[in-house]
Design a protein around this motif. Structure first.
Motif, PDB file in Angstrom:
ATOM      1  N   ALA A 252      -7.055   5.817  -4.181  1.00 37.48           N
ATOM      2  CA  ALA A 252      -6.288   5.956  -2.939  1.00 37.48           C
ATOM      3  C   ALA A 252      -7.026   6.843  -1.944  1.00 37.48           C
ATOM      4  O   ALA A 252      -7.054   6.539  -0.743  1.00 37.48           O
ATOM      5  N   ALA A 253      -7.643   7.916  -2.403  1.00 35.39           N
ATOM      6  CA  ALA A 253      -8.401   8.787  -1.497  1.00 35.39           C
ATOM      7  C   ALA A 253      -9.516   7.996  -0.823  1.00 35.39           C
ATOM      8  O   ALA A 253      -9.706   8.070   0.398  1.00 35.39           O
TER       9      ALA A 253
ATOM     10  N   ALA B 166     -11.314   5.082   4.069  1.00 31.66           N
ATOM     11  CA  ALA B 166     -11.968   3.929   4.694  1.00 31.66           C
ATOM     12  C   ALA B 166     -11.051   3.163   5.639  1.00 31.66           C
ATOM     13  O   ALA B 166     -11.479   2.733   6.703  1.00 31.66           O
ATOM     14  N   GLU B 167      -9.778   3.029   5.257  1.00 28.67           N
ATOM     15  CA  GLU B 167      -8.887   2.133   5.995  1.00 28.67           C
ATOM     16  C   GLU B 167      -7.716   2.816   6.683  1.00 28.67           C
ATOM     17  O   GLU B 167      -6.990   2.180   7.434  1.00 28.67           O
ATOM     18  N   GLY B 168      -7.505   4.078   6.399  1.00 24.22           N
ATOM     19  CA  GLY B 168      -6.349   4.765   6.971  1.00 24.22           C
ATOM     20  C   GLY B 168      -5.074   4.308   6.282  1.00 24.22           C
ATOM     21  O   GLY B 168      -5.094   3.756   5.188  1.00 24.22           O
TER      22      GLY B 168
ATOM     23  N   MET C 224      -5.825  10.270   6.459  1.00 27.64           N
ATOM     24  CA  MET C 224      -4.406  10.398   6.099  1.00 27.64           C
ATOM     25  C   MET C 224      -3.627  11.293   7.062  1.00 27.64           C
ATOM     26  O   MET C 224      -2.458  11.552   6.849  1.00 27.64           O
ATOM     27  N   ILE C 225      -4.275  11.762   8.125  1.00 29.95           N
ATOM     28  CA  ILE C 225      -3.671  12.788   8.964  1.00 29.95           C
ATOM     29  C   ILE C 225      -2.337  12.350   9.577  1.00 29.95           C
ATOM     30  O   ILE C 225      -1.392  13.142   9.639  1.00 29.95           O
ATOM     31  N   ASP C 226      -2.239  11.113  10.027  1.00 25.72           N
ATOM     32  CA  ASP C 226      -0.987  10.652  10.620  1.00 25.72           C
ATOM     33  C   ASP C 226       0.148  10.663   9.605  1.00 25.72           C
ATOM     34  O   ASP C 226       1.273  11.057   9.921  1.00 25.72           O
ATOM     35  N   ALA C 227      -0.146  10.252   8.387  1.00 25.69           N
ATOM     36  CA  ALA C 227       0.887  10.253   7.345  1.00 25.69           C
ATOM     37  C   ALA C 227       1.284  11.675   6.990  1.00 25.69           C
ATOM     38  O   ALA C 227       2.464  11.962   6.785  1.00 25.69           O
TER      39      ALA C 227
ATOM     40  N   LEU D  20      -0.928  -0.806  -0.719  1.00 30.32           N
ATOM     41  CA  LEU D  20      -0.778  -0.098  -1.987  1.00 30.32           C
ATOM     42  C   LEU D  20      -1.098  -0.989  -3.179  1.00 30.32           C
ATOM     43  O   LEU D  20      -1.659  -0.521  -4.175  1.00 30.32           O
ATOM     44  N   ASP D  21      -0.763  -2.263  -3.085  1.00 27.50           N
ATOM     45  CA  ASP D  21      -1.082  -3.182  -4.177  1.00 27.50           C
ATOM     46  C   ASP D  21      -2.599  -3.296  -4.364  1.00 27.50           C
ATOM     47  O   ASP D  21      -3.091  -3.419  -5.485  1.00 27.50           O
ATOM     48  N   ARG D  22      -3.336  -3.232  -3.262  1.00 25.28           N
ATOM     49  CA  ARG D  22      -4.800  -3.267  -3.347  1.00 25.28           C
ATOM     50  C   ARG D  22      -5.313  -1.998  -4.033  1.00 25.28           C
ATOM     51  O   ARG D  22      -6.243  -2.051  -4.843  1.00 25.28           O
ATOM     52  N   ILE D  23      -4.717  -0.853  -3.709  1.00 24.40           N
ATOM     53  CA  ILE D  23      -5.112   0.403  -4.348  1.00 24.40           C
ATOM     54  C   ILE D  23      -4.894   0.300  -5.852  1.00 24.40           C
ATOM     55  O   ILE D  23      -5.761   0.665  -6.642  1.00 24.40           O
TER      56      ILE D  23
END
Length: 190
Positions: free
Chosen positions: A24-25, A30-32, A107-110, A37-40
């Protein structure tokens, strides 16, 4: 059920959780936040149910990744000091700090959204980072390689400033040059 929440994870469950956090990191960097999540889960080699059992929401996953990154950064101090001279350990740690900020950048926006809803994803991260800087600087001062009149909070602020202006991977070389300037300014004068 309350006991279940505090029970340590089995070794395989811990490995799966760690694989999810590591993947996930990388994917969030890479993608924001648009990363699926299924891809992770698939890239981590676990099923979607395993991901959602550990992290029931995207926000829970983002917060866990952030906390894991802070912990890894801070946990690196002792091994660095054990294997390198103190000034080399400080230099190496500042590069790890850049890696940490680059991960957080995606991840800053989240993280802001979690904070806006009353969550505290940052927890004790600032204190943990300051403690790491303090440990590294104390070792360098004891070794006589850096000046003793600089406060760890000043170095921490300088690192944050460099990170804010050079967070993206495309600015990595500039960030490293700026870190070298700061570290050279710390050197003990004869």
């Amino acid at each position: 059920m309350a006991d279940e929440a505090h029970r340590p994870l089995r070794a395989d469950a811990r490995r799966n959780r760690d694989k999810i956090l590591t993947t996930a990191a990388r994917v969030f960097t890479a993608e924001g936040l648009n990363a699926q999540l299924d891809r992770i889960a698939k890239e981590a080699g676990v099923g979607s149910a395993t991901l959602y059992r550990n992290f029931p929401t995207r926000e829970a996953l983002v917060e866990a990744v952030y906390r894991n990154e802070v912990a890894q950064l801070c946990d690196s101090v002792s091994p660095l000091l054990a294997e390198k001279a103190p000034d080399d350990a400080l230099r190496a740690w500042t590069r790890l700090f850049l890696d940490y900020v680059t991960t957080k950048h995606g991840m800053i926006d989240a993280l802001r959204a979690i904070a806006a809803t009353g969550g505290n994803p940052y927890g004790h991260s600032r204190e943990m980072i300051l403690a790491s800087v303090t440990t590294l600087m104390d070792a360098c001062v004891a070794a006589g390689t850096i000046r003793g009149d600089i406060r760890p909070g000043d170095i921490s602020a300088a690192l944050e400033g460099i990170a804010l202006t050079s967070a993206g991977a495309e600015h990595r070389q500039q960030a490293e040059r700026l870190l070298d300037l700061v570290l050279d300014g710390l050197k003990a004068r004869a």
